[in-house]
Write an enzyme that holds these catalytic residues in place. Sequence first.
Site, short mmCIF file in Angstrom:
data_model
loop_
_atom_site.label_atom_id
_atom_site.label_comp_id
_atom_site.label_asym_id
_atom_site.label_seq_id
_atom_site.Cartn_x
_atom_site.Cartn_y
_atom_site.Cartn_z
N HIS A 1 -3.61 4.16 5.10
CA HIS A 1 -3.54 4.09 3.63
C HIS A 1 -3.86 5.46 3.04
O HIS A 1 -4.72 6.18 3.54
CB HIS A 1 -4.56 3.09 3.08
CG HIS A 1 -4.28 1.68 3.45
ND1 HIS A 1 -5.08 0.65 3.07
CD2 HIS A 1 -3.25 1.13 4.16
CE1 HIS A 1 -4.59 -0.48 3.54
NE2 HIS A 1 -3.48 -0.21 4.20
N ASP B 1 -4.44 1.55 -2.28
CA ASP B 1 -4.54 0.09 -2.37
C ASP B 1 -3.86 -0.37 -3.66
O ASP B 1 -4.32 -0.04 -4.75
CB ASP B 1 -6.00 -0.37 -2.37
CG ASP B 1 -6.70 -0.14 -1.05
OD1 ASP B 1 -6.01 -0.06 -0.01
OD2 ASP B 1 -7.94 -0.03 -1.06
N HIS C 1 0.81 -1.21 0.00
CA HIS C 1 0.00 0.00 0.00
C HIS C 1 0.85 1.27 0.00
O HIS C 1 1.93 1.29 0.57
CB HIS C 1 -0.89 0.05 1.25
CG HIS C 1 -1.75 -1.15 1.43
ND1 HIS C 1 -1.49 -2.12 2.37
CD2 HIS C 1 -2.85 -1.56 0.76
CE1 HIS C 1 -2.41 -3.07 2.30
NE2 HIS C 1 -3.24 -2.75 1.32
N ARG D 1 4.08 -4.23 9.44
CA ARG D 1 4.77 -3.58 8.32
C ARG D 1 6.21 -4.11 8.26
O ARG D 1 6.99 -3.89 9.18
CB ARG D 1 4.70 -2.07 8.49
CG ARG D 1 3.24 -1.61 8.52
CD ARG D 1 3.04 -0.17 8.93
NE ARG D 1 1.62 0.11 9.08
CZ ARG D 1 1.08 1.32 9.02
NH1 ARG D 1 1.84 2.39 8.82
NH2 ARG D 1 -0.22 1.47 9.17
N HIS E 1 -11.82 0.71 1.82
CA HIS E 1 -10.70 -0.15 1.44
C HIS E 1 -11.23 -1.25 0.52
O HIS E 1 -12.34 -1.74 0.68
CB HIS E 1 -10.06 -0.78 2.68
CG HIS E 1 -8.97 -1.75 2.36
ND1 HIS E 1 -7.75 -1.35 1.88
CD2 HIS E 1 -8.93 -3.10 2.40
CE1 HIS E 1 -7.00 -2.41 1.66
NE2 HIS E 1 -7.69 -3.49 1.97
N HIS F 1 3.42 -5.25 3.77
CA HIS F 1 2.87 -5.85 4.98
C HIS F 1 3.24 -7.32 5.11
O HIS F 1 3.56 -7.98 4.12
CB HIS F 1 1.34 -5.70 4.99
CG HIS F 1 0.88 -4.29 5.17
ND1 HIS F 1 0.70 -3.72 6.41
CD2 HIS F 1 0.56 -3.33 4.26
CE1 HIS F 1 0.29 -2.47 6.26
NE2 HIS F 1 0.20 -2.21 4.96
N HIS G 1 0.94 4.75 1.77
CA HIS G 1 0.41 5.31 3.02
C HIS G 1 0.52 6.83 2.99
O HIS G 1 1.26 7.40 2.21
CB HIS G 1 1.16 4.71 4.21
CG HIS G 1 0.71 3.31 4.52
ND1 HIS G 1 0.04 2.98 5.68
CD2 HIS G 1 0.82 2.16 3.81
CE1 HIS G 1 -0.24 1.69 5.68
NE2 HIS G 1 0.23 1.16 4.54
N HIS H 1 -9.20 2.43 -1.87
CA HIS H 1 -8.34 3.58 -1.59
C HIS H 1 -7.39 3.78 -2.77
O HIS H 1 -6.98 2.81 -3.41
CB HIS H 1 -7.44 3.32 -0.38
CG HIS H 1 -8.14 3.07 0.90
ND1 HIS H 1 -7.55 2.40 1.94
CD2 HIS H 1 -9.36 3.42 1.35
CE1 HIS H 1 -8.36 2.35 2.96
NE2 HIS H 1 -9.48 2.95 2.61
#
Length: 181
Positions: free
Chosen positions: A97, A117, A79, A172, A105, A155, A81, A114
């Site tokens: 995000h 994403d 993602h 993360r 999401h 992630h 962020h 998002h």
Amino acid sequence: MTEFQADSEPLLRLAAIGALLLGLAACATPRPDMQAGANLQPTRGNTTVGKVSFAQTGNTLKVTGEVSGLRPNSEHGFHVHEKGDCSSGDGMSTGGHFNPGGAAHGQYGHGAHHVGDLPSLKADDKGVARIDFESTSLTLKDGPTSIVGKGLIVHKDPDDFKTQPTGNSGARLACGVIRLP
């Protein structure tokens, strides 16, 4: 005319045609309007690293790269962020995000999601994931969907594409900041 000149004339013609074709191919390949990159560094206690490149041509952003240090044959949430800050050591300083439109999401390329994403990373049997996709929702150009200066996170777990607002992707593993050259 010498024998050498007669023998080399077809080769010179062939070389000239080859050079012409290479020149035409270079002109036909669109050059990016803008480029950026992110160097992914491991968060505390992890070994995941990578490099991701972004090339904007018109309204299309080409994203390519490679991430290593993942579990072999695994899938990982990936993602953009909201903050370009990896100072916390665990990647949490990047915030949530990137979601300038306030969408739910979801899964990249499948309905509402998002802006941040991205397609999941899928590691091969050596723990390496290759990235290669295009987006018209992300941009390097100034505006609300610009990802320049934002965080990029890998992630630990797969994204379930349902859990709000994060996809339940877990810890993360790596963090980077998207920067112009």
